[in-house]
Design a protein around this motif. Structure first.
Motif, PDB file in Angstrom:
ATOM      1  N   GLU A  67      -9.225   4.258  -4.172  1.00 31.60           N
ATOM      2  CA  GLU A  67      -9.662   5.171  -3.442  1.00 31.60           C
ATOM      3  C   GLU A  67     -10.082   4.573  -1.923  1.00 31.60           C
ATOM      4  OE1 GLU A  67     -11.047   9.466  -2.871  1.00 31.60           O
ATOM      5  OE2 GLU A  67     -10.161   8.055  -4.819  1.00 31.60           O
ATOM      6  N   ALA A  68      -9.510   5.104  -0.752  1.00 36.94           N
ATOM      7  CA  ALA A  68      -9.724   4.644   0.207  1.00 36.94           C
ATOM      8  C   ALA A  68     -10.834   5.095   1.060  1.00 36.94           C
ATOM      9  CB  ALA A  68      -8.354   4.826   1.154  1.00 36.94           C
ATOM     10  N   LEU A  69     -11.647   4.257   1.411  1.00 35.62           N
ATOM     11  CA  LEU A  69     -12.791   4.576   2.253  1.00 35.62           C
ATOM     12  C   LEU A  69     -12.830   3.945   3.832  1.00 35.62           C
ATOM     13  CD1 LEU A  69     -15.519   6.075   2.566  1.00 35.62           C
ATOM     14  CD2 LEU A  69     -16.482   3.728   1.490  1.00 35.62           C
ATOM     15  N   VAL A  70     -13.022   4.732   4.651  1.00 38.21           N
ATOM     16  CA  VAL A  70     -12.911   4.325   6.139  1.00 38.21           C
ATOM     17  C   VAL A  70     -14.436   3.805   6.241  1.00 38.21           C
ATOM     18  CG1 VAL A  70     -12.694   4.670   8.568  1.00 38.21           C
ATOM     19  CG2 VAL A  70     -11.024   5.670   6.664  1.00 38.21           C
ATOM     20  N   LEU A  71     -14.496   2.725   6.660  1.00 32.78           N
ATOM     21  CA  LEU A  71     -15.855   1.783   6.912  1.00 32.78           C
ATOM     22  C   LEU A  71     -16.389   2.346   8.402  1.00 32.78           C
ATOM     23  CD1 LEU A  71     -15.690  -1.510   5.694  1.00 32.78           C
ATOM     24  CD2 LEU A  71     -16.159   0.383   4.538  1.00 32.78           C
TER      25      LEU A  71
ATOM     26  N   LEU B 149       1.149  -0.978   0.077  1.00 32.81           N
ATOM     27  CA  LEU B 149      -0.048   0.001  -0.134  1.00 32.81           C
ATOM     28  C   LEU B 149       0.740   1.331   0.018  1.00 32.81           C
ATOM     29  CD1 LEU B 149      -2.993   1.386   0.273  1.00 32.81           C
ATOM     30  CD2 LEU B 149      -2.464   1.097   2.816  1.00 32.81           C
ATOM     31  N   THR B 150       0.843   2.115  -0.974  1.00 31.76           N
ATOM     32  CA  THR B 150       1.489   3.345  -1.025  1.00 31.76           C
ATOM     33  C   THR B 150       0.681   4.502  -0.899  1.00 31.76           C
ATOM     34  OG1 THR B 150       2.997   2.389  -2.693  1.00 31.76           O
ATOM     35  CG2 THR B 150       3.013   4.918  -2.500  1.00 31.76           C
ATOM     36  N   THR B 151       0.738   5.116   0.303  1.00 38.82           N
ATOM     37  CA  THR B 151       0.029   6.561   0.497  1.00 38.82           C
ATOM     38  C   THR B 151       1.056   7.431   0.428  1.00 38.82           C
ATOM     39  OG1 THR B 151       0.949   6.098   2.908  1.00 38.82           O
ATOM     40  CG2 THR B 151      -1.288   5.037   2.155  1.00 38.82           C
ATOM     41  N   THR B 152       0.232   8.803   0.429  1.00 38.57           N
ATOM     42  CA  THR B 152       0.991  10.127   0.699  1.00 38.57           C
ATOM     43  C   THR B 152       0.836  10.505   1.851  1.00 38.57           C
ATOM     44  OG1 THR B 152       0.017  10.545  -1.801  1.00 38.57           O
ATOM     45  CG2 THR B 152       0.702  12.433  -0.660  1.00 38.57           C
TER      46      THR B 152
ATOM     47  N   LEU C 197      -3.654   7.879   4.384  1.00 40.21           N
ATOM     48  CA  LEU C 197      -4.682   7.746   3.531  1.00 40.21           C
ATOM     49  C   LEU C 197      -6.185   8.537   3.998  1.00 40.21           C
ATOM     50  CD1 LEU C 197      -7.018   5.568   4.909  1.00 40.21           C
ATOM     51  CD2 LEU C 197      -5.590   3.896   3.980  1.00 40.21           C
ATOM     52  N   VAL C 198      -6.304   8.856   5.388  1.00 43.74           N
ATOM     53  CA  VAL C 198      -7.443   9.651   5.967  1.00 43.74           C
ATOM     54  C   VAL C 198      -7.144  11.125   5.122  1.00 43.74           C
ATOM     55  CG1 VAL C 198      -8.274  10.819   7.808  1.00 43.74           C
ATOM     56  CG2 VAL C 198      -7.879   8.558   7.966  1.00 43.74           C
ATOM     57  N   ALA C 199      -6.014  11.448   5.218  1.00 40.04           N
ATOM     58  CA  ALA C 199      -5.585  12.923   4.498  1.00 40.04           C
ATOM     59  C   ALA C 199      -5.711  12.941   3.250  1.00 40.04           C
ATOM     60  CB  ALA C 199      -4.260  13.296   5.073  1.00 40.04           C
ATOM     61  N   ASN C 200      -5.410  11.792   2.525  1.00 36.35           N
ATOM     62  CA  ASN C 200      -5.188  11.605   0.884  1.00 36.35           C
ATOM     63  C   ASN C 200      -5.577  10.422   0.828  1.00 36.35           C
ATOM     64  OD1 ASN C 200      -3.386  14.211   0.282  1.00 36.35           O
ATOM     65  ND2 ASN C 200      -2.274  13.398   2.004  1.00 36.35           N
TER      66      ASN C 200
END
Length: 279
Positions: A94-98, A32-35, A76-79
């Motif tokens: 696209e990351a979505l927090v359930l 997983l690559t996040t910013t 991933l919450v921020a980006n």
């Protein structure tokens, strides 16, 4: 995990099409690559995942049950736009927090399949987040720069590994009803096979037959085998549609039939089609 350990896993993952040893051997793992939320720099982390149907996978921000969420979760919450490497494909997601009941159902599935998730939750007062990674539509990108034939072999081996893992999971689950996450695992690989064979039927096989008419008998046989595999997939789906009443031994027997038929098909394709594609 310490950065040097993570880096060694990342390098092994990329060098071996998603297969690694050590504590992650035999596990479902992705990169997983996040910013970075503060730096804006890319950060890659090995993360375990759960199948969740054909369009998304789930990752759990357990951090081993520590009091704080892992850095990748804050990123991933921020980006929410992330990059996922499965070992076979690399894609944007696209990351979505359930939230609420959806999160609770997903976490319960995970904990039923692997009690370690529940142990992590017991160690911390925070509610461990569950995040869905939904693939953003676009052309699939096979990991690395393989030839067409090599790419098909990578995809085939991905199906082989997932089905082998499913067989092991079902056999270990005992003789009772099949768990909810195991049903999802089976249905997800069924959808993946359908998508792969549909793509071959609509694009690859007609192109090969047009350019290489001498391979028409091979293409005809492979197309017929797609129909046979589709029938086995549909039988498995019907069995799984019983929900909690799905019997693990019955499902295992159907998965083994599917594996046997699929292996014959993949081996024939690799023997007769891939060498021509790579020429």
């Amino acid at each position: 995990m310490p950065n040097d350990f993570n880096q060694s896993v990342i390098e092994e993952f990329r060098a071996n099409a998603g297969q690694v040893g050590g504590p992650f051997e035999g596990a479902r793992l992705l990169l997983l690559t996040t910013t970075g939320a503060r730096t804006g720099a890319p950060h890659t982390t090995p993360v375990g995942y759960l199948p969740d149907g054909g369009e998304r996978v789930l990752v759990i921000a357990s951090a081993g049950g520590s009091p704080r969420n892992p850095a990748w979760y804050h990123n991933l919450v921020a980006n929410p736009r992330v990059t996922v490497e499965s070992g076979v494909f690399t894609y944007q997601a696209e990351a979505l927090v359930l939230r609420g009941e959806e999160r609770d159902r997903a976490f319960a599935r995970a904990a039923e399949a692997e009690p370690g998730w529940a142990e992590y939750q017991e160690k911390t007062s925070r509610v461990i987040p569950v995040v869905a990674l939904r693939e953003i539509p676009g052309p699939p990108q096979v990991a690395g720069t393989p030839s067409v034939g090599e790419a098909i072999k990578l995809i085939h081996d991905g199906f082989r590994r997932e089905l082998a893992l499913i067989r092991t999971e079902i056999a270990a689950s005992g003789p009772g009803a099949l768990g909810a996450q195991l049903r999802v695992n089976c249905l997800t690989v069924c959808q993946g096979l359908h998508n792969h064979h549909t793509g071959e039927d609509r694009m690859l096989f007609p192109a090969v037959a047009e350019r290489h008419p001498e391979l028409t008998p091979v293409i005809d046989r492979l197309t017929e085998e797609h129909l046979a595999i589709a029938a086995l997939v549909e039988e498995l789906r019907q069995t799984l549609s019983a929900g909690p009443e799905s019997d693990a031994p019955t499902v295992l027997a159907e998965v083994e039939r599917l594996c046997d038929e699929l292996e014959r098909h993949l081996s024939h394709e690799e023997e007769h089609l891939i060498p021509m594609l790579d020429r």
